[in-house]
Design an enzyme around this catalytic site. Structure first.
Site, mmCIF file in Angstrom:
data_model
loop_
_atom_site.group_PDB
_atom_site.id
_atom_site.type_symbol
_atom_site.label_atom_id
_atom_site.label_comp_id
_atom_site.label_asym_id
_atom_site.label_seq_id
_atom_site.Cartn_x
_atom_site.Cartn_y
_atom_site.Cartn_z
ATOM 1 C CG ASP A 23 -2.000 -1.135 1.068
ATOM 2 O OD1 ASP A 23 -2.328 -1.504 -0.085
ATOM 3 O OD2 ASP A 23 -2.494 -1.644 2.086
ATOM 4 C CE LYS A 45 -4.011 -6.180 0.495
ATOM 5 N NZ LYS A 45 -4.626 -5.021 -0.159
ATOM 6 C CG ASP A 72 -7.259 -6.314 -2.050
ATOM 7 O OD1 ASP A 72 -8.430 -6.708 -2.213
ATOM 8 O OD2 ASP A 72 -6.901 -5.626 -1.080
ATOM 9 C CE LYS A 74 -10.918 -5.177 -0.208
ATOM 10 N NZ LYS A 74 -9.592 -4.554 -0.420
ATOM 11 C CG PHE A 75 -12.796 -7.176 -10.042
ATOM 12 C CD1 PHE A 75 -12.285 -5.941 -10.435
ATOM 13 C CD2 PHE A 75 -12.050 -8.317 -10.321
ATOM 14 C CE1 PHE A 75 -11.065 -5.850 -11.089
ATOM 15 C CE2 PHE A 75 -10.828 -8.230 -10.980
ATOM 16 C CZ PHE A 75 -10.333 -6.997 -11.362
ATOM 17 C CG HIS A 76 -19.618 -5.141 -5.790
ATOM 18 N ND1 HIS A 76 -19.960 -4.830 -4.509
ATOM 19 C CD2 HIS A 76 -20.751 -5.613 -6.359
ATOM 20 C CE1 HIS A 76 -21.251 -5.074 -4.305
ATOM 21 N NE2 HIS A 76 -21.742 -5.549 -5.433
ATOM 22 C CG ASP A 77 -19.560 -3.089 -12.605
ATOM 23 O OD1 ASP A 77 -20.731 -3.078 -13.029
ATOM 24 O OD2 ASP A 77 -18.775 -2.140 -12.792
ATOM 25 C CB ILE A 78 -23.244 -5.977 -14.449
ATOM 26 C CG1 ILE A 78 -22.276 -5.457 -15.517
ATOM 27 C CG2 ILE A 78 -24.180 -4.865 -14.007
ATOM 28 C CD1 ILE A 78 -22.950 -5.083 -16.822
ATOM 29 C CB THR A 81 -18.496 -5.287 -15.846
ATOM 30 O OG1 THR A 81 -19.415 -4.760 -16.783
ATOM 31 C CG2 THR A 81 -17.393 -4.285 -15.599
ATOM 32 C CB THR A 136 -10.785 -6.397 8.673
ATOM 33 O OG1 THR A 136 -9.991 -5.931 7.592
ATOM 34 C CG2 THR A 136 -10.817 -7.898 8.670
ATOM 35 N NE ARG A 198 -2.914 -2.785 12.327
ATOM 36 C CZ ARG A 198 -3.062 -3.039 11.017
ATOM 37 N NH1 ARG A 198 -2.700 -4.200 10.500
ATOM 38 N NH2 ARG A 198 -3.556 -2.125 10.208
ATOM 39 N N GLY A 227 -0.186 -4.906 6.062
ATOM 40 C CA GLY A 227 0.249 -3.711 5.357
ATOM 41 C C GLY A 227 1.017 -2.761 6.238
ATOM 42 N NE ARG A 228 -3.112 0.662 7.576
ATOM 43 C CZ ARG A 228 -4.392 0.939 7.830
ATOM 44 N NH1 ARG A 228 -4.768 2.195 7.990
ATOM 45 N NH2 ARG A 228 -5.282 -0.019 7.914
HETATM 46 O O1 C5P Z 1 -2.386 -1.832 6.716
HETATM 47 P P1 C5P Z 1 -3.242 -3.045 6.971
HETATM 48 O O2 C5P Z 1 -2.468 -4.227 7.520
HETATM 49 O O3 C5P Z 1 -4.485 -2.732 7.749
HETATM 50 O O4 C5P Z 1 -3.684 -3.490 5.493
HETATM 51 C C1 C5P Z 1 -4.658 -4.447 5.235
HETATM 52 C C2 C5P Z 1 -4.807 -4.566 3.773
HETATM 53 O O5 C5P Z 1 -5.800 -5.550 3.522
HETATM 54 C C3 C5P Z 1 -5.261 -3.292 3.073
HETATM 55 O O6 C5P Z 1 -4.594 -3.256 1.805
HETATM 56 C C4 C5P Z 1 -6.768 -3.483 2.863
HETATM 57 O O7 C5P Z 1 -7.223 -2.892 1.678
HETATM 58 C C5 C5P Z 1 -6.864 -5.000 2.755
HETATM 59 N N1 C5P Z 1 -8.137 -5.610 3.126
HETATM 60 C C6 C5P Z 1 -8.746 -5.432 4.355
HETATM 61 N N2 C5P Z 1 -9.936 -6.030 4.647
HETATM 62 C C7 C5P Z 1 -10.515 -6.826 3.752
HETATM 63 C C8 C5P Z 1 -9.912 -7.023 2.496
HETATM 64 C C9 C5P Z 1 -8.706 -6.407 2.233
HETATM 65 O O8 C5P Z 1 -8.195 -4.746 5.215
HETATM 66 N N3 C5P Z 1 -11.638 -7.464 4.073
#
Ligand code: C5P
Length: 252
Positions: A23, A45, A72, A74-78, A81, A136, A198, A227-228
């Site tokens: 990210d 990711k 990632d 997260k597709f959401h459409d018809i 598509t 989440t 975390r 991520g973070r």
């Molecule tokens: O920084 P952090 O660890 O919170 O990153 C979580 C990653 O997972 C982000 O890229 C977020 O878009 C993704 N994600 C999420 N919850 C979901 C699906 C994906 O946090 N249900």
């Protein structure tokens, strides 16, 4: 046994379960992270931010260099598509892609069917196709706000059941929901990919339903998305090593 005293095979079994969320705002920054974690992390990711900034060419290039990519978007459409977008994602060479289970069964079935057909026809590796249940970052209040008047867990379970029924490979779900998902779905090969992880050293940020890496693996998660806690760490390699050590505690 400490993380550093593990055999190469044991180490790779642990590290394969860790997906670092790239990210970041540019291809250049993504390369910096990948270089820093070279030889330790092999799966990344790529989400909306980096894809929007660096584009599909960057994804293809990274996939061709041997990096496993969870796209990632997260597709959401018809249905048609989403199916067409998912086929293009498969053509980029990604290892995993996802779509919102809220898009419904026709969308999920059409997309999964078209991706698998295109991969056979064009001799491509079939990506793992994953449904997103409830983000989440959402809690019961956030669901109520958009007219879903029920418990998060009930919503997650129904969406996970639907995803399995549509023949997808698994779901993205908080580690807190793993046990009920495993109980509800009889398929032992059903993958659970968990964000909202975390480690003890990190803050929750905007994630509302979180677990430590060790607890998530113990609960039965197949892949952890982090991520973070890594991206924002002063020393990313140390952060990853500390997470891997935590994950390692599960097999001791
Ligand atoms: O920084 P952090 O660890 O919170 O990153 C979580 C990653 O997972 C982000 O890229 C977020 O878009 C993704 N994600 C999420 N919850 C979901 C699906 C994906 O946090 N249900």
């Amino acid at each position: 046994m400490t993380y550093s005293s593990k055999t190469k095979q044991q180490v790779s079994q642990i590290t394969e379960k860790l997906i670092v969320a790239l990210d970041v705002e540019s291809a250049e920054m993504a390369h910096t992270v990948i270089d820093e974690l070279q030889g330790v992390i092999g799966t990344y990711k790529i989400g909306l931010q980096l894809f929007t900034s660096a584009g599909p060419g960057f994804v293809r290039e990274l996939a061709e260099s041997g990096v496993k990519i969870f796209l990632d978007l997260k597709f959401h459409d018809i249905p048609s598509t989403v199916a067409k977008a998912a086929v293009e994602a498969a053509r980029l060479g990604v290892w995993m892609l996802n779509m919102h289970a809220l898009g419904g069964s026709e969308m999920m079935k059409t997309a999964a069917g078209d991706v698998r057909e295109a991969c056979v026809k064009d001799n491509l590796a079939v990506p793992k196709i994953i449904g997103v249940t409830v983000l989440t970052s959402s809690n019961e209040r956030a669901l109520n706000e958009i007219g879903i008047e029920r418990k998060v867990e009930d919503q997650v379970l129904d969406l996970a059941r639907l995803t399995a029924k549509c023949g997808l490979d698994g779901v993205v779900a908080s580690a807190l929901e793993i046990a009920p998902i495993r109980n509800a779905i009889g398929r032992s090969d059903f993958l659970i990919v968990s964000p909202g992880i975390r480690p003890d050293f990190a803050t929750n940020n905007d994630q509302k339903r979180v677990m430590t890496p060790e607890a998530a693996l113990k609960a039965g998660s197949d892949y952890l998305v982090i991520g973070r806690p890594v991206i924002d760490a002063p020393n990313r390699l140390s952060a990853v090593e500390s997470i891997l050590a935590d994950m390692e505690a599960v097999s001791e």
